[in-house]
Design a protein around this motif. Structure first.
Motif, PDB file in Angstrom:
ATOM      1  N   GLU A 166     -35.005 -39.561 -29.392  1.00 56.30           N
ATOM      2  CA  GLU A 166     -35.437 -39.004 -30.673  1.00 56.30           C
ATOM      3  C   GLU A 166     -36.131 -40.038 -31.565  1.00 56.30           C
ATOM      4  O   GLU A 166     -36.820 -39.683 -32.515  1.00 56.30           O
ATOM      5  N   ALA A 167     -35.977 -41.318 -31.239  1.00 58.07           N
ATOM      6  CA  ALA A 167     -36.581 -42.381 -32.048  1.00 58.07           C
ATOM      7  C   ALA A 167     -38.101 -42.417 -31.939  1.00 58.07           C
ATOM      8  O   ALA A 167     -38.751 -43.088 -32.739  1.00 58.07           O
ATOM      9  N   VAL A 168     -38.678 -41.690 -31.003  1.00 59.30           N
ATOM     10  CA  VAL A 168     -40.142 -41.644 -30.918  1.00 59.30           C
ATOM     11  C   VAL A 168     -40.737 -41.090 -32.214  1.00 59.30           C
ATOM     12  O   VAL A 168     -41.897 -41.358 -32.531  1.00 59.30           O
ATOM     13  N   LYS A 169     -39.941 -40.366 -32.979  1.00 57.53           N
ATOM     14  CA  LYS A 169     -40.394 -39.800 -34.247  1.00 57.53           C
ATOM     15  C   LYS A 169     -40.595 -40.873 -35.328  1.00 57.53           C
ATOM     16  O   LYS A 169     -41.292 -40.635 -36.308  1.00 57.53           O
ATOM     17  N   VAL A 186     -27.763 -62.817 -30.608  1.00 59.30           N
ATOM     18  CA  VAL A 186     -27.837 -61.399 -30.954  1.00 59.30           C
ATOM     19  C   VAL A 186     -26.958 -61.145 -32.169  1.00 59.30           C
ATOM     20  O   VAL A 186     -25.861 -61.688 -32.279  1.00 59.30           O
ATOM     21  N   MET A 187     -27.442 -60.299 -33.075  1.00 60.61           N
ATOM     22  CA  MET A 187     -26.676 -59.955 -34.278  1.00 60.61           C
ATOM     23  C   MET A 187     -26.793 -58.459 -34.538  1.00 60.61           C
ATOM     24  O   MET A 187     -27.880 -57.887 -34.406  1.00 60.61           O
ATOM     25  N   CYS A 188     -25.675 -57.843 -34.911  1.00 59.44           N
ATOM     26  CA  CYS A 188     -25.647 -56.410 -35.231  1.00 59.44           C
ATOM     27  C   CYS A 188     -25.348 -56.200 -36.710  1.00 59.44           C
ATOM     28  O   CYS A 188     -24.617 -56.989 -37.320  1.00 59.44           O
ATOM     29  N   PHE A 189     -25.885 -55.133 -37.249  1.00 50.33           N
ATOM     30  CA  PHE A 189     -25.589 -54.742 -38.630  1.00 50.33           C
ATOM     31  C   PHE A 189     -25.963 -53.277 -38.801  1.00 50.33           C
ATOM     32  O   PHE A 189     -26.603 -52.678 -37.940  1.00 50.33           O
ATOM     33  N   HIS A 190     -25.545 -52.688 -39.923  1.00 50.70           N
ATOM     34  CA  HIS A 190     -25.874 -51.290 -40.201  1.00 50.70           C
ATOM     35  C   HIS A 190     -27.177 -51.182 -40.968  1.00 50.70           C
ATOM     36  O   HIS A 190     -27.486 -51.991 -41.836  1.00 50.70           O
ATOM     37  N   GLU A 191     -27.912 -50.153 -40.627  1.00 50.43           N
ATOM     38  CA  GLU A 191     -29.160 -49.793 -41.295  1.00 50.43           C
ATOM     39  C   GLU A 191     -28.834 -49.175 -42.655  1.00 50.43           C
ATOM     40  O   GLU A 191     -27.723 -48.698 -42.885  1.00 50.43           O
ATOM     41  N   MET A 192     -29.779 -49.154 -43.547  1.00 46.03           N
ATOM     42  CA  MET A 192     -29.596 -48.469 -44.831  1.00 46.03           C
ATOM     43  C   MET A 192     -29.272 -47.002 -44.565  1.00 46.03           C
ATOM     44  O   MET A 192     -29.816 -46.386 -43.658  1.00 46.03           O
ATOM     45  N   ASP A 193     -28.382 -46.440 -45.352  1.00 44.79           N
ATOM     46  CA  ASP A 193     -27.972 -45.046 -45.196  1.00 44.79           C
ATOM     47  C   ASP A 193     -28.817 -44.175 -46.123  1.00 44.79           C
ATOM     48  O   ASP A 193     -28.393 -43.804 -47.209  1.00 44.79           O
ATOM     49  N   VAL A 194     -30.028 -43.867 -45.678  1.00 45.34           N
ATOM     50  CA  VAL A 194     -30.978 -43.104 -46.480  1.00 45.34           C
ATOM     51  C   VAL A 194     -30.832 -41.616 -46.156  1.00 45.34           C
ATOM     52  O   VAL A 194     -30.823 -41.234 -44.981  1.00 45.34           O
ATOM     53  N   PRO A 195     -30.703 -40.770 -47.177  1.00 41.92           N
ATOM     54  CA  PRO A 195     -30.600 -39.330 -46.913  1.00 41.92           C
ATOM     55  C   PRO A 195     -31.791 -38.835 -46.095  1.00 41.92           C
ATOM     56  O   PRO A 195     -32.940 -39.198 -46.344  1.00 41.92           O
ATOM     57  N   GLY A 196     -31.506 -38.043 -45.075  1.00 39.60           N
ATOM     58  CA  GLY A 196     -32.560 -37.502 -44.221  1.00 39.60           C
ATOM     59  C   GLY A 196     -33.004 -38.435 -43.117  1.00 39.60           C
ATOM     60  O   GLY A 196     -33.911 -38.091 -42.357  1.00 39.60           O
ATOM     61  N   GLY A 197     -32.389 -39.618 -43.018  1.00 43.96           N
ATOM     62  CA  GLY A 197     -32.755 -40.566 -41.968  1.00 43.96           C
ATOM     63  C   GLY A 197     -32.335 -40.059 -40.597  1.00 43.96           C
ATOM     64  O   GLY A 197     -31.480 -39.181 -40.465  1.00 43.96           O
ATOM     65  N   LEU A 198     -32.937 -40.611 -39.569  1.00 41.78           N
ATOM     66  CA  LEU A 198     -32.641 -40.232 -38.191  1.00 41.78           C
ATOM     67  C   LEU A 198     -31.212 -40.635 -37.844  1.00 41.78           C
ATOM     68  O   LEU A 198     -30.863 -41.812 -37.932  1.00 41.78           O
ATOM     69  N   PRO A 199     -30.349 -39.690 -37.456  1.00 42.28           N
ATOM     70  CA  PRO A 199     -28.954 -40.029 -37.146  1.00 42.28           C
ATOM     71  C   PRO A 199     -28.794 -40.651 -35.763  1.00 42.28           C
ATOM     72  O   PRO A 199     -29.684 -40.535 -34.913  1.00 42.28           O
ATOM     73  N   LEU A 200     -27.670 -41.323 -35.579  1.00 39.75           N
ATOM     74  CA  LEU A 200     -27.274 -41.898 -34.295  1.00 39.75           C
ATOM     75  C   LEU A 200     -28.384 -42.767 -33.693  1.00 39.75           C
ATOM     76  O   LEU A 200     -28.694 -42.696 -32.513  1.00 39.75           O
ATOM     77  N   CYS A 201     -28.955 -43.599 -34.535  1.00 41.39           N
ATOM     78  CA  CYS A 201     -30.107 -44.407 -34.161  1.00 41.39           C
ATOM     79  C   CYS A 201     -29.748 -45.885 -34.022  1.00 41.39           C
ATOM     80  O   CYS A 201     -29.004 -46.437 -34.840  1.00 41.39           O
ATOM     81  N   ILE A 202     -30.290 -46.507 -32.996  1.00 40.86           N
ATOM     82  CA  ILE A 202     -30.128 -47.936 -32.730  1.00 40.86           C
ATOM     83  C   ILE A 202     -31.520 -48.544 -32.784  1.00 40.86           C
ATOM     84  O   ILE A 202     -32.411 -48.137 -32.037  1.00 40.86           O
TER      85      ILE A 202
END
Length: 121
Positions: free
Chosen positions: A111-114, A73-89
Motif C-alpha cells: 500500500e506504500a506505493v501510494k 540501524v535505528m527505529c522510531f515512530h513516524e508522526m501520527d498525522v490524521p489520515g496517514g497511511l496505517p501500518l506503514c514501515i
C-alpha cells in the motif's frame, strides 16, 4: 563517491512480529539490490513506523540479513498525522554510491506505493 539517501516504504496487513520482520527485510534487500549497494557501502539505516506498528523492532530484520550485522540501524515512530497511511514501515538508507541522485531507485511496496507515485520507475 557521494553519500546518497535511498527511500523506501512498505505496509503490513496487521501488526504481527513475523509480518513486520518479513516486510522490512524484503524492502531493505530490494532497496540495496535495486541500487547495487553492498552492506559495506551503507552508512546507516533509519526505520520509522506508524504508531500502530509496535509488535517488534524492524531493525531486528535488518541485523539478521547475511552481511548486515554491523550496519547501524535505528527505529522510531513516524508522526501520527490524521489520515496517514496505517501500518506503514518507512526506511531511509544512507549509502556511499557513484549513482547520480536522479538515478537512485526508491522502493515502495504494498500500500506504500501510494506515498510517492512520482518516484516509481
Amino acid at each position: 563517491m557521494t553519500v546518497r539517501g535511498i527511500r523506501g516504504a512498505t505496509t503490513v496487513q496487521q501488526d504481527e512480529e513475523q509480518a513486520v520482520l518479513q516486510s522490512t527485510e524484503a524492502l531493505v534487500q530490494e532497496m540495496a539490490e535495486a541500487n547495487k549497494i553492498a552492506p559495506s557501502d551503507i552508512i546507516s539505516v533509519m526505520i520509522s513506523t506508524t504508531v500502530d506498528v509496535k509488535s517488534t523492532f524492524p531493525a531486528k530484520a535488518v541485523r539478521s540479513i547475511e552481511g548486515w550485522k554491523y550496519v547501524p540501524v535505528m527505529c522510531f515512530h513516524e508522526m501520527d498525522v490524521p489520515g496517514g497511511l496505517p501500518l506503514c514501515i518507512r526506511v531511509l538508507m544512507h549509502a556511499n554510491s557513484d549513482t547520480p541522485q536522479s538515478d537512485v531507485e526508491h522502493v515502495y511496496q504494498n500500500e506504500a506505493v501510494k506515498l510517492r507515485p512520482d518516484l516509481q520507475k
